[in-house]
Design a protein around this motif. Structure first.
Motif, PDB file in Angstrom:
ATOM      1  N   LEU A   1     -10.764  15.319  18.916  1.00 16.93           N
ATOM      2  CA  LEU A   1     -10.813  13.859  18.908  1.00 16.93           C
ATOM      3  C   LEU A   1     -10.743  13.300  17.494  1.00 16.93           C
ATOM      4  O   LEU A   1      -9.965  12.386  17.206  1.00 16.93           O
ATOM      5  CB  LEU A   1     -12.095  13.384  19.597  1.00 16.93           C
ATOM      6  N   GLN A   2     -11.545  13.845  16.600  1.00 17.11           N
ATOM      7  CA  GLN A   2     -11.563  13.344  15.226  1.00 17.11           C
ATOM      8  C   GLN A   2     -10.201  13.505  14.566  1.00 17.11           C
ATOM      9  O   GLN A   2      -9.703  12.587  13.899  1.00 17.11           O
ATOM     10  CB  GLN A   2     -12.627  14.080  14.412  1.00 17.11           C
ATOM     11  N   SER A   3      -9.591  14.668  14.763  1.00 13.90           N
ATOM     12  CA  SER A   3      -8.268  14.904  14.180  1.00 13.90           C
ATOM     13  C   SER A   3      -7.250  13.918  14.724  1.00 13.90           C
ATOM     14  O   SER A   3      -6.436  13.366  13.964  1.00 13.90           O
ATOM     15  CB  SER A   3      -7.835  16.344  14.481  1.00 13.90           C
ATOM     16  N   TYR A   4      -7.293  13.671  16.022  1.00 10.59           N
ATOM     17  CA  TYR A   4      -6.338  12.746  16.636  1.00 10.59           C
ATOM     18  C   TYR A   4      -6.525  11.322  16.112  1.00 10.59           C
ATOM     19  O   TYR A   4      -5.548  10.642  15.774  1.00 10.59           O
ATOM     20  CB  TYR A   4      -6.492  12.765  18.154  1.00 10.59           C
ATOM     21  N   VAL A   5      -7.763  10.872  16.032  1.00 11.80           N
ATOM     22  CA  VAL A   5      -8.034   9.508  15.563  1.00 11.80           C
ATOM     23  C   VAL A   5      -7.559   9.336  14.122  1.00 11.80           C
ATOM     24  O   VAL A   5      -6.908   8.336  13.780  1.00 11.80           O
ATOM     25  CB  VAL A   5      -9.535   9.180  15.691  1.00 11.80           C
ATOM     26  N   ARG A   6      -7.845  10.304  13.281  1.00 11.28           N
ATOM     27  CA  ARG A   6      -7.468  10.197  11.869  1.00 11.28           C
ATOM     28  C   ARG A   6      -5.945  10.260  11.694  1.00 11.28           C
ATOM     29  O   ARG A   6      -5.382   9.480  10.915  1.00 11.28           O
ATOM     30  CB  ARG A   6      -8.150  11.299  11.058  1.00 11.28           C
ATOM     31  N   ASN A   7      -5.319  11.182  12.386  1.00  9.40           N
ATOM     32  CA  ASN A   7      -3.857  11.288  12.270  1.00  9.40           C
ATOM     33  C   ASN A   7      -3.164  10.049  12.818  1.00  9.40           C
ATOM     34  O   ASN A   7      -2.168   9.579  12.246  1.00  9.40           O
ATOM     35  CB  ASN A   7      -3.355  12.534  13.011  1.00  9.40           C
TER      36      ASN A   7
ATOM     37  N   LEU B   1      -4.379   7.020  12.890  1.00 10.88           N
ATOM     38  CA  LEU B   1      -4.552   5.933  11.924  1.00 10.88           C
ATOM     39  C   LEU B   1      -3.487   6.002  10.843  1.00 10.88           C
ATOM     40  O   LEU B   1      -2.824   4.998  10.532  1.00 10.88           O
ATOM     41  CB  LEU B   1      -5.947   5.990  11.312  1.00 10.88           C
ATOM     42  N   ALA B   2      -3.300   7.191  10.260  1.00 10.96           N
ATOM     43  CA  ALA B   2      -2.304   7.341   9.202  1.00 10.96           C
ATOM     44  C   ALA B   2      -0.905   7.007   9.715  1.00 10.96           C
ATOM     45  O   ALA B   2      -0.102   6.376   9.007  1.00 10.96           O
ATOM     46  CB  ALA B   2      -2.348   8.762   8.642  1.00 10.96           C
ATOM     47  N   GLU B   3      -0.633   7.389  10.947  1.00  9.61           N
ATOM     48  CA  GLU B   3       0.699   7.117  11.504  1.00  9.61           C
ATOM     49  C   GLU B   3       0.899   5.622  11.772  1.00  9.61           C
ATOM     50  O   GLU B   3       1.979   5.080  11.509  1.00  9.61           O
ATOM     51  CB  GLU B   3       0.887   7.921  12.788  1.00  9.61           C
TER      52      GLU B   3
ATOM     53  N   ARG C   1       4.095   5.220  13.721  1.00  5.47           N
ATOM     54  CA  ARG C   1       3.872   4.478  14.959  1.00  5.47           C
ATOM     55  C   ARG C   1       3.666   3.005  14.609  1.00  5.47           C
ATOM     56  O   ARG C   1       3.362   2.671  13.453  1.00  5.47           O
ATOM     57  CB  ARG C   1       2.663   5.023  15.713  1.00  5.47           C
ATOM     58  N   ASP C   2       3.778   2.151  15.625  1.00  6.19           N
ATOM     59  CA  ASP C   2       3.714   0.712  15.398  1.00  6.19           C
ATOM     60  C   ASP C   2       2.546   0.107  16.177  1.00  6.19           C
ATOM     61  O   ASP C   2       2.580   0.049  17.413  1.00  6.19           O
ATOM     62  CB  ASP C   2       5.022   0.050  15.835  1.00  6.19           C
ATOM     63  N   PRO C   3       1.497  -0.356  15.495  1.00 10.39           N
ATOM     64  CA  PRO C   3       0.355  -0.938  16.209  1.00 10.39           C
ATOM     65  C   PRO C   3       0.680  -2.273  16.881  1.00 10.39           C
ATOM     66  O   PRO C   3      -0.105  -2.743  17.714  1.00 10.39           O
ATOM     67  CB  PRO C   3      -0.694  -1.110  15.106  1.00 10.39           C
ATOM     68  N   PHE C   4       1.805  -2.870  16.529  1.00  6.43           N
ATOM     69  CA  PHE C   4       2.217  -4.111  17.187  1.00  6.43           C
ATOM     70  C   PHE C   4       2.845  -3.839  18.557  1.00  6.43           C
ATOM     71  O   PHE C   4       2.974  -4.751  19.375  1.00  6.43           O
ATOM     72  CB  PHE C   4       3.229  -4.856  16.306  1.00  6.43           C
TER      73      PHE C   4
ATOM     74  N   LEU D   1       0.864  -1.182   0.000  1.00  5.37           N
ATOM     75  CA  LEU D   1       0.000   0.000   0.000  1.00  5.37           C
ATOM     76  C   LEU D   1       0.898   1.229   0.000  1.00  5.37           C
ATOM     77  O   LEU D   1       1.691   1.428   0.921  1.00  5.37           O
ATOM     78  CB  LEU D   1      -0.911   0.006   1.229  1.00  5.37           C
ATOM     79  N   ASP D   2       0.784   2.040  -1.022  1.00  9.90           N
ATOM     80  CA  ASP D   2       1.662   3.204  -1.153  1.00  9.90           C
ATOM     81  C   ASP D   2       1.340   4.233  -0.071  1.00  9.90           C
ATOM     82  O   ASP D   2       0.180   4.651   0.064  1.00  9.90           O
ATOM     83  CB  ASP D   2       1.484   3.827  -2.537  1.00  9.90           C
ATOM     84  N   PRO D   3       2.351   4.653   0.723  1.00 14.58           N
ATOM     85  CA  PRO D   3       2.090   5.647   1.782  1.00 14.58           C
ATOM     86  C   PRO D   3       1.612   6.988   1.249  1.00 14.58           C
ATOM     87  O   PRO D   3       1.028   7.777   1.996  1.00 14.58           O
ATOM     88  CB  PRO D   3       3.448   5.771   2.478  1.00 14.58           C
ATOM     89  N   ALA D   4       1.824   7.255  -0.034  1.00 16.07           N
ATOM     90  CA  ALA D   4       1.316   8.499  -0.629  1.00 16.07           C
ATOM     91  C   ALA D   4      -0.203   8.572  -0.563  1.00 16.07           C
ATOM     92  O   ALA D   4      -0.782   9.657  -0.717  1.00 16.07           O
ATOM     93  CB  ALA D   4       1.780   8.620  -2.078  1.00 16.07           C
ATOM     94  N   SER D   5      -0.845   7.435  -0.320  1.00 15.16           N
ATOM     95  CA  SER D   5      -2.305   7.416  -0.168  1.00 15.16           C
ATOM     96  C   SER D   5      -2.776   8.370   0.909  1.00 15.16           C
ATOM     97  O   SER D   5      -3.926   8.834   0.879  1.00 15.16           O
ATOM     98  CB  SER D   5      -2.782   6.000   0.168  1.00 15.16           C
ATOM     99  N   TYR D   6      -1.900   8.696   1.882  1.00  8.93           N
ATOM    100  CA  TYR D   6      -2.281   9.549   2.997  1.00  8.93           C
ATOM    101  C   TYR D   6      -1.730  10.967   2.891  1.00  8.93           C
ATOM    102  O   TYR D   6      -1.837  11.751   3.838  1.00  8.93           O
ATOM    103  CB  TYR D   6      -1.854   8.888   4.319  1.00  8.93           C
TER     104      TYR D   6
END
Length: 581
Positions: free
Chosen positions: A528-534, A536-538, A544-547, A319-324
């Motif tokens: 809240l919305q801005s934080y959740v969206r940012n 996710l992209a990170e 950031r690492d979800p693992f 998935l190309d990171p340019a998507s975000y």
């Protein structure tokens, strides 16, 4: 400090001016002069029940205005009445005064329309000023996609917008038919006080309600001898082959396996991918589970979805990171590359946002149905409430003839007027099909379009105002499967409709709240919305690492600091109150 914050926010009161597929219906209270609530309609002091026709066949006004004819009878009045309508000028409507729709409505109803047209760039400031000062109010606000729910609640409390319950009960004819046909209207239109103050626009569209689609290069699958993926695991294998095995056959490692964008219609990749892990919507990342209001973004299933997307993007480069970061125009250049296809899988409402429907490139792509996730979850993005715009028409306390204004709006819900408002003049701007002709939706067709939608014209109002469009996909079915409406209808019904979640799971983000609760929800949601969206992209792109358990816990802790639990509790209380009514 809070008062200062509210005052500043009032200046930028949100007006939703474009038809969207999904939005958060919140804004900030405009500063307004307190006023006594408008009186309820009165029968005039006699014993005659409210809105009962007199001996002359006319219905007396409960507000001291002009009498009107019986529901469903035209014209509405015996002598012409003028109504002032504040409206945000649409770029596709060339002339409102010398407009076929305007002339038709005036001739049929006996109402002279005095337009107060506001340029879109000035709309928010102009409307906020009117509501704050309550000076020179129009009879009617008729604004594209409506005023926000918070403004409706606030102005209803102050008596600026009239209560419509009695007029709906006694004077509605076409609107009454629509409400009986579609019970969701009544459910959506009531404020917490149990009353109604606005009239909606409804544009039903299956393709729009399930717009978060994905399009896979079928030619690449055929070149590599691959089957269409049906699970998230199979998708990874296909994307690896797209990236590494030269599916476009030009001998170059120039393929982009998977890409989305930030500005295209429904083009964010997560709205397709995450629905294989839980029910998800970027605009409204919430769902209802057996009456309980739940956030998507704090769930273990959401984290698993982020891990999957992290693997696609940050680990394997599929998935190309340019998507975000990129706009849709950049994806469009890659998708419709002149020499050869470069993109294997793209997310968006339709391939037409990247390439012309009459070209060869779109013929390389096929819809990709929702994928079955590791826990068997397989949802289509679905927003059953996105077709409803609750506050399209509001009658103000300045209106001397509220019943005339209501009956005018009621007539707009007739099939004839709704079609005129969308298509133009019958026999000229659209044609009536021969008997037996079938529509795109498989039902008997009701029209053949002539005037292209989106063309500058003076034939209609661009479907602004009270309307009920249940004919959007009912134009005559043609022979070309790549005709846009036919293409989107076929894709939706075959690949996406079988996987839509039950409506009981879907949160109605257009629900009315008290003005106080709506303001608090807006305050919380801003950050809240801005934080959740940012975040996710990170998590997806590797910032950031979800693992990592520590990073995930830090994310959850910040959600609490941003008061997401309070947000959930306010909505839950409103849902509980709604369920008890």
């Amino acid at each position: 400090m809070k008062k200062l914050f509210a005052l500043i926010l009032s200046i930028v009161m949100i007006l939703t001016l474009m038809t969207a597929c999904s939005s958060d219906d919140t804004s900030t209270k405009p500063t307004a002069t307190p006023t006594t609530a408008a009186p309820a309609p009165s029968s005039g002091g006699d014993e005659t029940p409210l809105y009962t026709p007199g001996e002359d066949g006319l219905i007396k006004s409960a507000f001291g205005g002009v009498s009107v004819t019986k529901p469903g009878e035209l014209p509405i009045v015996k002598e012409p009445v003028t109504l002032t309508i504040l409206h945000v000028k649409h770029e596709n409507v060339e002339d409102y005064d010398n407009n076929k729709m305007t002339k038709f409505m005036e001739e049929q109803t006996g109402v002279n329309i005095e337009w107060v047209l506001v340029p879109s760039q000035d709309a928010s400031q102009r409307v906020n000023l009117l509501l704050s000062t309550q000076v020179d109010l129009p009879d009617i606000f008729m604004i594209p996609s409506g005023l926000t729910n918070e403004v409706i609640s606030d102005m209803a409390d102050q008596g600026v917008f009239l209560r419509l319950d009695d007029m709906i009960e006694h004077l509605a004819y076409w609107y009454a038919e629509r409400r009986e046909q579609d019970p969701l209207i009544e459910q959506m239109m009531k404020l917490p006080d149990g009353h109604e103050y606005s009239l909606p626009k409804v544009v039903l569209s299956e393709p729009n309600s399930m717009s978060r689609r994905a399009w896979i290069n079928q030619k690449w699958l055929d070149n590599l001898g691959l089957k269409t993926p049906t699970t998230t695991d199979e998708l990874i294998e296909v994307l690896r082959a797209f990236k590494n095995d030269d599916p476009n056959g030009n001998g170059k490692a120039d393929e982009i396996a998977f890409m989305g964008s930030t500005t295209g219609w429904a083009a964010y990749p997560e709205e397709y991918i995450l629905n294989s892990f839980l029910k998800y919507s970027r605009g409204t990342p919430y769902y209802i589970d057996k009456g309980k209001f739940e956030a998507c973004y704090d769930k273990d299933a959401y984290r698993e979805g982020l891990k999957y997307m992290h693997q696609l993007c940050a680990i394997e480069g599929l998935l190309d990171p340019a998507s975000y970061t990129q706009e849709n125009s950049q994806l469009q250049q890659l998708f419709d590359n002149e020499e050869i296809a470069l993109v294997g899988l793209a997310t968006g409402g339709g391939t037409f946002i990247w390439a012309p429907m009459d070209g060869e490139r779109v013929r390389e792509y096929a819809p990709l149905a929702p994928l079955k996730g590791p826990q068997g979850v397989q949802y289509t993005y679905y927003d059953p409430f996105g077709s409803y715009y609750p506050n399209e028409f509001v009658i103000t306390k300045a209106c001397k003839n509220p019943e005339v204004a209501f009956r005018f709006a009621d007539y707009m819900y007739s099939r004839e007027v709704s079609m005129r408002n969308r298509l133009g003049e019958p026999g000229v701007d659209y044609l009536i099909p021969e008997e037996g002709a079938m529509g795109i939706d498989g039902k008997p067709a009701t029209y053949i379009p002539v005037l292209p939608w989106g063309k500058i014209n003076s034939s209609h109002w661009n479907e602004i105002g009270p309307t009920y469009n249940d004919f959007d996909n009912n134009g005559v079915k043609g022979d070309d499967p790549y005709e846009l409406q036919q293409y989107l209808w076929n894709a939706t019904e075959k690949y996406y409709a079988p996987y839509k979640p039950p409506i009981e799971m879907c949160y109605n983000n257009k629900m009315f709240f008290t003005a106080e609760d709506a303001r608090r929800l807006s305050e919380i949601n801003t950050d809240l919305q801005s934080y959740v969206r940012n975040s996710l992209a990170e998590f997806v792109t590797g910032v950031r690492d979800p693992f990592d358990d520590a990073q995930w816990q830090a994310y959850l802790d910040e959600l609490k600091a941003l008061n997401y639990e309070e947000y959930i509790s306010i909505v839950q209380a409103r849902l509980d109150a709604e369920g008890n009514n």
